[in-house]
Design a protein around this motif. Sequence first.
Motif, PDB file in Angstrom:
ATOM      1  N   ARG A 300       0.862  -1.182   0.000  1.00 32.33           N
ATOM      2  CA  ARG A 300       0.000   0.000   0.000  1.00 32.33           C
ATOM      3  C   ARG A 300       0.897   1.230   0.000  1.00 32.33           C
ATOM      4  O   ARG A 300       1.808   1.339   0.814  1.00 32.33           O
ATOM      5  CB  ARG A 300      -0.897   0.016   1.241  1.00 32.33           C
ATOM      6  N   TYR A 301       0.622   2.156  -0.907  1.00 33.80           N
ATOM      7  CA  TYR A 301       1.392   3.393  -1.000  1.00 33.80           C
ATOM      8  C   TYR A 301       0.440   4.576  -1.016  1.00 33.80           C
ATOM      9  O   TYR A 301      -0.583   4.533  -1.708  1.00 33.80           O
ATOM     10  CB  TYR A 301       2.213   3.436  -2.295  1.00 33.80           C
ATOM     11  N   PRO A 302       0.752   5.656  -0.291  1.00 36.92           N
ATOM     12  CA  PRO A 302      -0.040   6.875  -0.447  1.00 36.92           C
ATOM     13  C   PRO A 302       0.234   7.501  -1.810  1.00 36.92           C
ATOM     14  O   PRO A 302       1.246   7.203  -2.464  1.00 36.92           O
ATOM     15  CB  PRO A 302       0.463   7.770   0.692  1.00 36.92           C
ATOM     16  N   LEU A 303      -0.661   8.368  -2.249  1.00 36.16           N
ATOM     17  CA  LEU A 303      -0.554   8.950  -3.586  1.00 36.16           C
ATOM     18  C   LEU A 303       0.786   9.644  -3.807  1.00 36.16           C
ATOM     19  O   LEU A 303       1.355   9.565  -4.906  1.00 36.16           O
ATOM     20  CB  LEU A 303      -1.703   9.943  -3.806  1.00 36.16           C
ATOM     21  N   ASP A 304       1.314  10.301  -2.768  1.00 38.46           N
ATOM     22  CA  ASP A 304       2.566  11.037  -2.974  1.00 38.46           C
ATOM     23  C   ASP A 304       3.794  10.129  -3.082  1.00 38.46           C
ATOM     24  O   ASP A 304       4.900  10.601  -3.313  1.00 38.46           O
ATOM     25  CB  ASP A 304       2.767  12.097  -1.886  1.00 38.46           C
ATOM     26  N   GLN A 305       3.598   8.810  -2.946  1.00 40.98           N
ATOM     27  CA  GLN A 305       4.686   7.861  -3.152  1.00 40.98           C
ATOM     28  C   GLN A 305       4.471   7.014  -4.403  1.00 40.98           C
ATOM     29  O   GLN A 305       4.982   5.901  -4.528  1.00 40.98           O
ATOM     30  CB  GLN A 305       4.836   6.951  -1.922  1.00 40.98           C
ATOM     31  N   ILE A 306       3.756   7.564  -5.377  1.00 42.78           N
ATOM     32  CA  ILE A 306       3.439   6.800  -6.581  1.00 42.78           C
ATOM     33  C   ILE A 306       4.700   6.402  -7.338  1.00 42.78           C
ATOM     34  O   ILE A 306       4.775   5.304  -7.919  1.00 42.78           O
ATOM     35  CB  ILE A 306       2.470   7.597  -7.483  1.00 42.78           C
ATOM     36  N   ALA A 307       5.731   7.243  -7.343  1.00 41.59           N
ATOM     37  CA  ALA A 307       6.968   6.890  -8.053  1.00 41.59           C
ATOM     38  C   ALA A 307       7.626   5.673  -7.415  1.00 41.59           C
ATOM     39  O   ALA A 307       8.097   4.764  -8.121  1.00 41.59           O
ATOM     40  CB  ALA A 307       7.934   8.073  -8.061  1.00 41.59           C
ATOM     41  N   GLU A 308       7.651   5.625  -6.084  1.00 46.81           N
ATOM     42  CA  GLU A 308       8.237   4.479  -5.397  1.00 46.81           C
ATOM     43  C   GLU A 308       7.425   3.214  -5.661  1.00 46.81           C
ATOM     44  O   GLU A 308       7.989   2.116  -5.819  1.00 46.81           O
ATOM     45  CB  GLU A 308       8.313   4.750  -3.897  1.00 46.81           C
ATOM     46  N   ALA A 309       6.118   3.339  -5.750  1.00 47.22           N
ATOM     47  CA  ALA A 309       5.279   2.183  -6.060  1.00 47.22           C
ATOM     48  C   ALA A 309       5.635   1.610  -7.422  1.00 47.22           C
ATOM     49  O   ALA A 309       5.738   0.384  -7.603  1.00 47.22           O
ATOM     50  CB  ALA A 309       3.802   2.592  -6.017  1.00 47.22           C
ATOM     51  N   HIS A 310       5.844   2.478  -8.402  1.00 49.87           N
ATOM     52  CA  HIS A 310       6.226   2.010  -9.743  1.00 49.87           C
ATOM     53  C   HIS A 310       7.606   1.367  -9.732  1.00 49.87           C
ATOM     54  O   HIS A 310       7.819   0.346 -10.391  1.00 49.87           O
ATOM     55  CB  HIS A 310       6.183   3.177 -10.734  1.00 49.87           C
ATOM     56  N   ARG A 311       8.543   1.957  -8.997  1.00 56.00           N
ATOM     57  CA  ARG A 311       9.892   1.363  -8.947  1.00 56.00           C
ATOM     58  C   ARG A 311       9.854  -0.044  -8.367  1.00 56.00           C
ATOM     59  O   ARG A 311      10.492  -0.964  -8.875  1.00 56.00           O
ATOM     60  CB  ARG A 311      10.820   2.252  -8.121  1.00 56.00           C
ATOM     61  N   ALA A 312       9.088  -0.233  -7.310  1.00 57.04           N
ATOM     62  CA  ALA A 312       8.998  -1.556  -6.682  1.00 57.04           C
ATOM     63  C   ALA A 312       8.343  -2.558  -7.625  1.00 57.04           C
ATOM     64  O   ALA A 312       8.795  -3.708  -7.744  1.00 57.04           O
ATOM     65  CB  ALA A 312       8.217  -1.459  -5.376  1.00 57.04           C
ATOM     66  N   MET A 313       7.290  -2.149  -8.318  1.00 58.63           N
ATOM     67  CA  MET A 313       6.606  -3.053  -9.249  1.00 58.63           C
ATOM     68  C   MET A 313       7.538  -3.479 -10.371  1.00 58.63           C
ATOM     69  O   MET A 313       7.643  -4.675 -10.684  1.00 58.63           O
ATOM     70  CB  MET A 313       5.368  -2.365  -9.825  1.00 58.63           C
ATOM     71  N   GLU A 314       8.248  -2.530 -10.955  1.00 56.63           N
ATOM     72  CA  GLU A 314       9.110  -2.850 -12.098  1.00 56.63           C
ATOM     73  C   GLU A 314      10.351  -3.633 -11.688  1.00 56.63           C
ATOM     74  O   GLU A 314      10.935  -4.340 -12.511  1.00 56.63           O
ATOM     75  CB  GLU A 314       9.483  -1.573 -12.834  1.00 56.63           C
ATOM     76  N   ALA A 315      10.739  -3.540 -10.428  1.00 54.61           N
ATOM     77  CA  ALA A 315      11.874  -4.318  -9.928  1.00 54.61           C
ATOM     78  C   ALA A 315      11.465  -5.714  -9.496  1.00 54.61           C
ATOM     79  O   ALA A 315      12.288  -6.475  -8.968  1.00 54.61           O
ATOM     80  CB  ALA A 315      12.539  -3.585  -8.767  1.00 54.61           C
ATOM     81  N   ARG A 316      10.197  -6.072  -9.710  1.00 57.47           N
ATOM     82  CA  ARG A 316       9.659  -7.387  -9.321  1.00 57.47           C
ATOM     83  C   ARG A 316       9.770  -7.615  -7.809  1.00 57.47           C
ATOM     84  O   ARG A 316       9.971  -8.734  -7.354  1.00 57.47           O
ATOM     85  CB  ARG A 316      10.362  -8.514 -10.082  1.00 57.47           C
ATOM     86  N   GLU A 317       9.664  -6.530  -7.053  1.00 58.52           N
ATOM     87  CA  GLU A 317       9.749  -6.645  -5.589  1.00 58.52           C
ATOM     88  C   GLU A 317       8.388  -6.841  -4.953  1.00 58.52           C
ATOM     89  O   GLU A 317       8.296  -7.001  -3.736  1.00 58.52           O
ATOM     90  CB  GLU A 317      10.391  -5.362  -5.027  1.00 58.52           C
ATOM     91  N   THR A 318       7.334  -6.841  -5.751  1.00 60.93           N
ATOM     92  CA  THR A 318       5.982  -6.920  -5.192  1.00 60.93           C
ATOM     93  C   THR A 318       5.408  -8.329  -5.365  1.00 60.93           C
ATOM     94  O   THR A 318       5.813  -9.079  -6.260  1.00 60.93           O
ATOM     95  CB  THR A 318       5.048  -5.907  -5.886  1.00 60.93           C
ATOM     96  N   THR A 319       4.464  -8.657  -4.515  1.00 60.80           N
ATOM     97  CA  THR A 319       3.656  -9.854  -4.676  1.00 60.80           C
ATOM     98  C   THR A 319       2.185  -9.448  -4.559  1.00 60.80           C
ATOM     99  O   THR A 319       1.856  -8.396  -3.991  1.00 60.80           O
ATOM    100  CB  THR A 319       3.970 -10.924  -3.605  1.00 60.80           C
TER     101      THR A 319
END
Length: 326
Positions: A300-319
Amino acid sequence: MATARTVIIRKHGGPEEFEIETREVGDPGPGEIRIRHEVAGLNFIDAYQRSGLYPMEMPHAMGMEGAGIVEAVGEGVTHLKAGDRAAYAAMPPGAYADARVMPAAQVCPLPEGIAFETAAAMMLKGLTAEYLFCRTTPIKAGDTVLFHAAAGGVGLIACQWAKSEGIRLIGTAGTDEKCALAVESGADACINYRNEDFVARVRELTDGKGVDVVMDGVGKDTFDGSLDCLKPLGMMISFGNASGPVPPLNIATLAAKGSLKVTRPTLFTHIGDPDTCQAMARHLFDKVLAGDVTLRIDQRYPLDQIAEAHRAMEARETTGSTVITL
């Protein structure tokens, strides 16, 4: 007039291109609604649009999936009214926002038994699973499906969907932990493609026969191997490009590998017809309300951390699924 924080990009590029601006939100016109979001969803298509793999006119708002309360409806909208709970996966992008005006046709009434967070996590991914299993090629109980990235957002839904329909699903994932998560969610087996040859392992798991269908959202890195996992007359469903676009295919390859079939569907073709979209959503909601599909929200990311959310997704760090809280 009400305002809303809205995530935009002014040019294609990396997550650093995101900006948050405050925009006025007006009244809906004919065929439109105004929705105030509670939660938005995060999906790989968002990264494809941001990067330019799927080009967009600039500047552009971002985000394809959201859930919230309908504040107003425009002329001609009959399936929603002000005060309704609603959720959607829809074009055009713009879900990374507190509120927006948007076309109503693909916005779906949300049953009371499904939380906003669950809805925002599942609309795009769950409707994708619905068309993969129900609208692309005939798949019946007892068939075997190979699903790549089985611990991702679509993958964990697919594992559960397959189990609920008596379909054997073999998954792939990049870590032992992700493989365990896929099996826990209903996969018959899951292959760690980083330390196993997934083609050889699939052949072993199917007694050399291969699978009936491959569902591949990874793209470039898995496409060729996926063809080698199919039994004769099998169907390859290439529905995403997480590792990059698939290179051009010599169609004669399909003949040489067993008269194979290949399709490249998109969700937005399926939901382009409003009646079909609403029927798909009801099917998905029924699966969730029956307990056949449970959404796992691991980030879960707040709106102001949208860039970090994308970085984690593209780095395959999410499940599982990731949501953006508003």
